[in-house]
Structure formats: structure tokens, C-alpha cells
Design an enzyme around this catalytic site. Structure first.
Site, PDB file in Angstrom:
ATOM      1  N   ASP A 177     -14.861   2.031  14.130  1.00  0.00           N
ATOM      2  CA  ASP A 177     -13.671   2.746  13.688  1.00  0.00           C
ATOM      3  C   ASP A 177     -12.873   3.320  14.844  1.00  0.00           C
ATOM      4  OD1 ASP A 177     -12.039   3.911  11.514  1.00  0.00           O
ATOM      5  OD2 ASP A 177     -12.770   5.826  12.290  1.00  0.00           O
ATOM      6  N   GLY A 207       0.839  -1.197   0.000  1.00  0.00           N
ATOM      7  CA  GLY A 207       0.000   0.000   0.000  1.00  0.00           C
ATOM      8  C   GLY A 207       0.870   1.241   0.000  1.00  0.00           C
ATOM      9  N   LYS A 209     -17.117  12.842  14.045  1.00  0.00           N
ATOM     10  CA  LYS A 209     -16.531  13.588  12.932  1.00  0.00           C
ATOM     11  C   LYS A 209     -17.305  14.887  12.717  1.00  0.00           C
ATOM     12  CE  LYS A 209     -14.399   9.769  10.455  1.00  0.00           C
ATOM     13  NZ  LYS A 209     -13.051  10.342  10.662  1.00  0.00           N
ATOM     14  N   LYS A 216      -5.379  -1.092  12.017  1.00  0.00           N
ATOM     15  CA  LYS A 216      -6.772  -1.361  12.361  1.00  0.00           C
ATOM     16  C   LYS A 216      -7.648  -0.905  11.201  1.00  0.00           C
ATOM     17  CE  LYS A 216      -8.364   2.975  13.200  1.00  0.00           C
ATOM     18  NZ  LYS A 216      -9.551   3.596  12.618  1.00  0.00           N
ATOM     19  N   LYS A 264       1.149   7.808  21.140  1.00  0.00           N
ATOM     20  CA  LYS A 264       1.107   9.243  21.410  1.00  0.00           C
ATOM     21  C   LYS A 264       1.722   9.557  22.771  1.00  0.00           C
ATOM     22  CE  LYS A 264      -2.816  10.244  18.409  1.00  0.00           C
ATOM     23  NZ  LYS A 264      -2.040  11.083  17.476  1.00  0.00           N
ATOM     24  N   HIS A 322      -9.279   2.183  19.417  1.00  0.00           N
ATOM     25  CA  HIS A 322      -8.563   3.306  20.031  1.00  0.00           C
ATOM     26  C   HIS A 322      -9.067   3.635  21.438  1.00  0.00           C
ATOM     27  CE1 HIS A 322      -6.564   3.948  16.321  1.00  0.00           C
ATOM     28  NE2 HIS A 322      -7.515   4.608  15.708  1.00  0.00           N
ATOM     29  N   GLU A 348     -13.168  15.085  15.945  1.00  0.00           N
ATOM     30  CA  GLU A 348     -12.463  15.492  14.734  1.00  0.00           C
ATOM     31  C   GLU A 348     -13.218  16.635  14.075  1.00  0.00           C
ATOM     32  OE1 GLU A 348     -10.890  12.058  12.302  1.00  0.00           O
ATOM     33  OE2 GLU A 348     -12.356  11.008  13.533  1.00  0.00           O
ATOM     34  N   ASP A 381       0.789  -6.465  -8.156  1.00  0.00           N
ATOM     35  CA  ASP A 381      -0.598  -6.664  -7.745  1.00  0.00           C
ATOM     36  C   ASP A 381      -0.575  -7.694  -6.624  1.00  0.00           C
ATOM     37  OD1 ASP A 381      -3.242  -7.200  -7.346  1.00  0.00           O
ATOM     38  OD2 ASP A 381      -3.682  -7.798  -9.415  1.00  0.00           O
TER      39      ASP A 381
END
Length: 467
Positions: free
Chosen positions: A227, A9, A322, A140, A174, A232, A208, A85
């Protein structure tokens, strides 16, 4: 032995914005040796030279350490590009030949791709002798639900072994997440009061200011609970709530985190209306790759309980959303008032974008009076140039840990399984009870019902500006 760092990726945002800038920082700090190689796997047609030119601007914009042409030139010389690929099993023979040319090396494979590709890549690598002893780093989410996560885990562990799989959760890298332990366990001021007898509630916010942007296809099949909360925020909750481990190292810390997740009060013990609020920002259904009738939540607020002796019956509030008007990740610890009318003490651990600690406490007003006032202390760690320059970014820190074989700050399978189990139960109950999906305006910190969830128990969402 030199190392080969293979990124599947290699033409995606994660590679450009995070991984390569992190590796550049590690090159400058000496963690990436001159003989180490970075092999980029992508489907687009780039030569080594063309890809290195493409990378240059991203490193210049996103690297933590100063950008210099000579430094980048040395770093870029370690990068090779392979057009491949990775969904075609036959093409792994080409990859095997590339590894043969590179010679004996310690391999790290970073899967910066959608989870649906994890299995096919792992299967392809299993046929390459040089790859079988390598480490596998996964982004994740791990699986789409509990059943698929279990199946995927069995297959990956059969190929690589449990100890060579690193499930990366960049929140765990973090600075202020890692600082929670020091704040809590190295200060008697907090150590002795870190319990439900002294604390009224704890809240974790991860808001966010952006929407789904280019991730509409992925996000619409996931939503805020999968998500953010399942991985998290449950990881963060477990760090905030865990008991002091015997040693601050992998196995002991993971055991204490797992105890927290397994002590969560089962979904359904409280009315769903007192547990969960889901929201969706206006305009979400018009985003690219989002279904026009989507019922996917872009916001979730939860009221949870950890049923153990330390935390019994004290609520943990979690919210994430979000287009919430600001970028904010914080943990607020709200202490009990010692007497009616006395303001609560509040400790806020600020994780991003500001890194620091805020504390509000009571003092006597100056003068001949016994009236109280509130004092506020606000320490901004990343406002100090020396701290900012010398603080590794999350991906930089975690990539270095993987290279050294340190599993301390990586999510473990049993933690992931416990998180999936809770979220699936909660979603099933919400569907059964017909839980509403509340709209909210972009720029607002979620629907009004999330404020009402706390208000009915005499609480509200805290932030430094209003604490």
C-alpha cells in the site's frame, strides 16, 4: 476543444474529498474552462440536481480556495451524473450516447475505483469511438502483484497506448516533495555534500494516526509494503537519491529515478532481520472486513542500500505505519559527525501535515568559551498565509498536469515494475525466514523492534522535536 472529465467511482470518498474540491479550485483559478464538462459515473440513483446538492458540502469543507455560493453554482452547472453499472459491458452504449450528445471533446477518464475494475472499464471504453483517443488516469495500487501488474499493463497499453496512461501517485504532487530538487540542487551547501561520504544515513517516515477505517477489505489484502512502500515511498526514495537529471523534465527525471530503483541492493544480500521489521497494531483484526486471524502488516520498517558510487554502503531507512500516534511524512538527512563528540547536522524536509524545512547545526556558545551549542532553524511554509493560499493541493496540481499532457510527476511503468520486483522478493524472503509480525499499541510509532533495527547500527529515528 472543450474537455470532458469522466470520473468512474463518483460516489466514493476520493471523489468527494479530493477530486471535486480540486476541480472546484481549478475552476476558480481558470484551469477548468466554463465549457468543460465533468461526468460522474456511479451506481446510485441521483439526478443531476440531487448529485450537485450532495457535492456542495464536500466542496465547502475540502476546497483549498474560498467557497462562495455563486462560484459553486457555476462549477456545479458543469457536473452531470450518469447512473451506470460499469461492470456491465452493455451499459457502455449508454455512455457512448452521452458522449455523442456532448459532441467533439478531449476526454480524460479517472478511475477512482478498486484496481480489479481497471480492466473492465478500459475494455468498455475501447468500444466507444470518442473514448479511444482519451487519457486514462489510474489510482494506485497498480496490480495486486508483479504478475498481475504486468498483465494489466499490457492490456491497458494495448487499448490506450503507453503515452496516454497516467498512473497517479498523489505524493508526487505534494509541494515539499517537488521542493526536494530545489533544496538539493540549488543550494551548494547541500549539493556538494549529498553523498555517502558526508551523510551517515537518510530516513523516510510516513506515519498515520488513523487505522484502516472503511478500507479494511482492501487493506487486508494489501498491507503496508504494497500500500505504501512499493509505490509512494519508493517514488520518494528515488527522488531523494537520484543523480541530477540533464533536464528537469519527464524523460530525464524518470530515467534517473529508475536508475536508483534498479540500484537497490537485492533483497537477501543482508540478513532479513537487519532489513525488515513488520508490525500490526493491536485491534486491527477486529476492524470491519479484516480477517480475525489476519497476518497483514500495518507497519513496515526497512533498511535499504543503493549500490552506486554516490550512496554505496550508506543506509536508507524507511518506515510507514497506521495508528502510529501522529500524522507525519518527513525526510531526515543525517550528516556525519566531523569529529568524535561533535553532534551531527540534521536536515529534515517536512512534507505533511507541516510543510517546511528544519536544519540543526553547530555553533559556539556565547561568551569566553569554546564550548559548542546546537542551533536549530525551522521554516514552516504552510504557516505563511500567502504560501498556503497559493499552493495547489496535490490532486489539483496533478489533474492540471494531466489536462496539459505533462507526464513529469506521474509514476511510469518501469518504475512500478522495479518496485514490485523488490517488494515481492523481500516478502518471499520474509516468509521463508519466518519473519515475525510484531504487535504495537495504537498511538505508538510502531513496534519496539523497529527502534532496535536502527539502534544496533548506532542510529535512531529522527523528528524535529528530538533532532
Amino acid at each position: 476543444m472543450n474537455r470532458v472529465f469522466t470520473i468512474f467511482g463518483g460516489t466514493g470518498d476520493l471523489t468527494f474529498r479530493k477530486l471535486l474540491p480540486a476541480l472546484y479550485n481549478m475552476s476558480l483559478s481558470g484551469q477548468l474552462a466554463a465549457e468543460d464538462r465533468i461526468l460522474i459515473i456511479g451506481r446510485r440513483d441521483y439526478s443531476n440536481a440531487a448529485y450537485r446538492v450532495l457535492v456542495q458540502d464536500w466542496v465547502n469543507r475540502f476546497a483549498r480556495l474560498p467557497y462562495h455560493e455563486a462560484d459553486f453554482s457555476r462549477f456545479a452547472s458543469q457536473i452531470d451524473y450518469l447512473r451506470m453499472d460499469f461492470t456491465d459491458p452493455a451499459q457502455y452504449a449508454v455512455l457512448a450516447e452521452r458522449y455523442h450528445v456532448l459532441g467533439d471533446a478531449a476526454h480524460i477518464f479517472y478511475l477512482a475505483v478498486a484496481p480489479r475494475f481497471f480492466r473492465v472499464i478500459a475494455e468498455g471504453l475501447s468500444h466507444i469511438p470518442a473514448a479511444r483517443a482519451g487519457k486514462l488516469v489510474l489510482e494506485k495500487p497498480f496490480g495486486e502483484d508483479l504478475a498481475s501488474a504486468k498483465a494489466l499493463n499490457r492490456e491497458l497499453e494495448a487499448i490506450f497506448g503507453a503515452e496516454r496512461i497516467y498512473r497517479i501517485d498523489h505524493y508526487l504532487g505534494k509541494e515539499m516533495v517537488r521542493n526536494i530538487q530545489t533544496i538539493r540542487f540549488s543550494n551548494p551547501l547541500f549539493t556538494d555534500s549529498w553523498n555517502a561520504r558526508q551523510i551517515e544515513f537518510i530516513q523516510i517516515s510516513a506515519l498515520e494516526d488513523v487505522g484502516v477505517e472503511t478500507r479494511g477489505g482492501y487493506y487486508d489484502a494489501s498491507g503496508a509494503l504494497k500500500d505504501m512502500v512499493q509505490n509512494h515511498l519508493f517514488q520518494l526514495l528515488s527522488i531523494v537519491a537520484m543523480e541530477r537529471p540533464a533536464h528537469f523534465s519527464g524523460a530525464d527525471m524518470h530515467a534517473e529515478q529508475l536508475r536508483v530503483l534498479r540500484s537497490l541492493r537485492p533483497a537477501g544480500r543482508e540478513p532479513i532481520a537487519d532489513t525488515l521489521v513488520l508490525g500490526q497494531y493491536d485491534g486491527y483484526r477486529a476492524e470491519p472486513q479484516v480477517a480475525p486471524d489476519s497476518q497483514t502488516e500495518t507497519y513496515a520498517a526497512l533498511r535499504l542500500f543503493v549500490d552506486n558510487d554516490r550512496w554505496r554502503n550508506m543506509p536508507f531507512y524507511i518506515r510507514t505505519g497506521k495508528k502510529a500516534g501522529k500524522r507525519e511524512m518527513e525526510v531526515a538527512v543525517v550528516f556525519r559527525s566531523p569529529a568524535p563528540g561533535v553532534p551531527r547536522n540534521v536536515l529534515i524536509i517536512k512534507i505533511q501535515p507541516t510543510e517546511g524545512v528544519y536544519l540543526k547545526f553547530n555553533i559556539k556558545k556565547p561568551g569566553d568559551t569554546e564550548e559548542m551549542a546546537e542551533a536549530k532553524m525551522d521554516f514552516c511554509q504552510n504557516c505563511v498565509l500567502e504560501y498556503r493560499i497559493n499552493t495547489p493541493e496535490a490532486y489539483e496540481r496533478l489533474l492540471g498536469a494531466c489536462m496539459r499532457g505533462e507526464r513529469f510527476w506521474f509514476a511510469q511503468w518501469d518504475q512500478i515494475e522495479a518496485g514490485w520486483d523488490y517488494i515481492e522478493s523481500l516478502k518471499a524472503l520474509a516468509a521463508q525466514d519466518g519473519a515475525a509480525l510484531y504487535p504495537y499499541e495504537p498511538g505508538m510509532p510502531g513496534p519496539a523492534q523497529a527502534d532496535a533495527l536502527l539502534a544496533q547500527f548506532g542510529h535512531h529515528w529522527y523528528a524535529p522535536e528530538d533532532a
